[in-house]
Scaffold this motif. Sequence first.
Motif, PDB file in Angstrom:
ATOM      1  N   GLY A  66       0.802  -1.215   0.000  1.00  0.00           N
ATOM      2  CA  GLY A  66       0.000   0.000   0.000  1.00  0.00           C
ATOM      3  C   GLY A  66       0.838   1.268   0.000  1.00  0.00           C
ATOM      4  N   ALA A  67       2.172   1.158   0.108  1.00  0.00           N
ATOM      5  CA  ALA A  67       3.040   2.330   0.135  1.00  0.00           C
ATOM      6  C   ALA A  67       3.337   2.765  -1.300  1.00  0.00           C
ATOM      7  N   TYR A  68       3.537   4.060  -1.468  1.00  0.00           N
ATOM      8  CA  TYR A  68       3.866   4.583  -2.787  1.00  0.00           C
ATOM      9  C   TYR A  68       5.305   4.267  -3.154  1.00  0.00           C
ATOM     10  N   GLY A  69       5.580   4.173  -4.415  1.00  0.00           N
ATOM     11  CA  GLY A  69       6.939   3.950  -4.881  1.00  0.00           C
ATOM     12  C   GLY A  69       7.015   2.688  -5.722  1.00  0.00           C
ATOM     13  N   ALA A  70       8.231   2.346  -6.074  1.00  0.00           N
ATOM     14  CA  ALA A  70       8.455   1.169  -6.917  1.00  0.00           C
ATOM     15  C   ALA A  70       8.165  -0.098  -6.125  1.00  0.00           C
ATOM     16  N   PRO A  71       7.553  -1.084  -6.741  1.00  0.00           N
ATOM     17  CA  PRO A  71       7.297  -2.334  -6.018  1.00  0.00           C
ATOM     18  C   PRO A  71       8.602  -3.034  -5.676  1.00  0.00           C
ATOM     19  N   GLN A  72       8.641  -3.656  -4.549  1.00  0.00           N
ATOM     20  CA  GLN A  72       9.836  -4.355  -4.076  1.00  0.00           C
ATOM     21  C   GLN A  72       9.839  -5.775  -4.603  1.00  0.00           C
ATOM     22  N   ALA A  73      11.021  -6.225  -5.019  1.00  0.00           N
ATOM     23  CA  ALA A  73      11.160  -7.601  -5.470  1.00  0.00           C
ATOM     24  C   ALA A  73      11.080  -8.523  -4.262  1.00  0.00           C
ATOM     25  N   ALA A  74      10.324  -9.571  -4.383  1.00  0.00           N
ATOM     26  CA  ALA A  74      10.156 -10.482  -3.254  1.00  0.00           C
ATOM     27  C   ALA A  74      10.661 -11.859  -3.632  1.00  0.00           C
ATOM     28  N   GLY A  75      11.343 -12.483  -2.701  1.00  0.00           N
ATOM     29  CA  GLY A  75      11.724 -13.872  -2.891  1.00  0.00           C
ATOM     30  C   GLY A  75      13.013 -14.105  -3.650  1.00  0.00           C
ATOM     31  N   TYR A  76      13.771 -13.095  -3.973  1.00  0.00           N
ATOM     32  CA  TYR A  76      15.009 -13.283  -4.719  1.00  0.00           C
ATOM     33  C   TYR A  76      16.209 -13.150  -3.798  1.00  0.00           C
ATOM     34  N   GLY A  77      17.031 -14.170  -3.702  1.00  0.00           N
ATOM     35  CA  GLY A  77      18.283 -14.111  -2.943  1.00  0.00           C
ATOM     36  C   GLY A  77      18.068 -14.024  -1.441  1.00  0.00           C
ATOM     37  N   GLN A  78      19.157 -13.836  -0.754  1.00  0.00           N
ATOM     38  CA  GLN A  78      19.151 -13.723   0.698  1.00  0.00           C
ATOM     39  C   GLN A  78      18.872 -12.276   1.090  1.00  0.00           C
ATOM     40  N   PRO A  79      18.226 -12.069   2.216  1.00  0.00           N
ATOM     41  CA  PRO A  79      18.057 -10.690   2.662  1.00  0.00           C
ATOM     42  C   PRO A  79      19.411 -10.097   3.037  1.00  0.00           C
ATOM     43  N   VAL A  80      19.594  -8.849   2.681  1.00  0.00           N
ATOM     44  CA  VAL A  80      20.857  -8.183   2.938  1.00  0.00           C
ATOM     45  C   VAL A  80      20.840  -7.674   4.382  1.00  0.00           C
ATOM     46  N   SER A  81      21.859  -8.073   5.183  1.00  0.00           N
ATOM     47  CA  SER A  81      21.925  -7.606   6.563  1.00  0.00           C
ATOM     48  C   SER A  81      22.850  -6.395   6.646  1.00  0.00           C
ATOM     49  N   ALA A  82      22.614  -5.605   7.640  1.00  0.00           N
ATOM     50  CA  ALA A  82      23.427  -4.406   7.839  1.00  0.00           C
ATOM     51  C   ALA A  82      24.828  -4.811   8.279  1.00  0.00           C
ATOM     52  N   PRO A  83      25.838  -4.045   7.882  1.00  0.00           N
ATOM     53  CA  PRO A  83      27.201  -4.374   8.308  1.00  0.00           C
ATOM     54  C   PRO A  83      27.343  -4.247   9.817  1.00  0.00           C
TER      55      PRO A  83
END
Length: 154
Positions: A21-38
């Motif tokens: 429901g948020a505005y902006g580009a749709p986020q890709a879901a299900g591709y690769g590992q989630p990126v963790s913060a350094p």
Amino acid sequence: MSTPDNPQQPQYQQYPTNPSGAYGAPQAAGYGQPVSAPRNGFGITALVLGIIALVLCWTVWAGIILGVLALIFGILGIKRANRGEATNKGASIAGLVTGVIGLVIGAVILIAIGSIFASVGSQISDLQDCLKSATTTQAQEQCQQQFSDSVQNR
């Protein structure tokens, strides 16, 4: 651009929404590992402790203890950066270097103070004994003069 119903009001373009429901580009879901913060905590800690070790190195114990801690955290931060888990290898190296400098300065000051007390310790004890037994100002001044002469002759 105005609408045919109301010539005074411009028409605005509607932006697409993503599934949340948020505005902006749709986020890709299900591709690769989630990126963790350094995980940059070790490098930042090493840098802060190293700087404090440099500032407080004249207090000897703070310089030595904080220098050792900065050294440990700096090594851990560099290892973490080499594995790709952290992005602040420079801060880790700076913390390591400042920690080592604070450690070395603190150790040199400790050695200098220790050698001064080792060489003058017996004269200080003699001065204290002399001042305890002195009853007049002239006797106290004589004790101080004897101490000054014995230190200068060393």
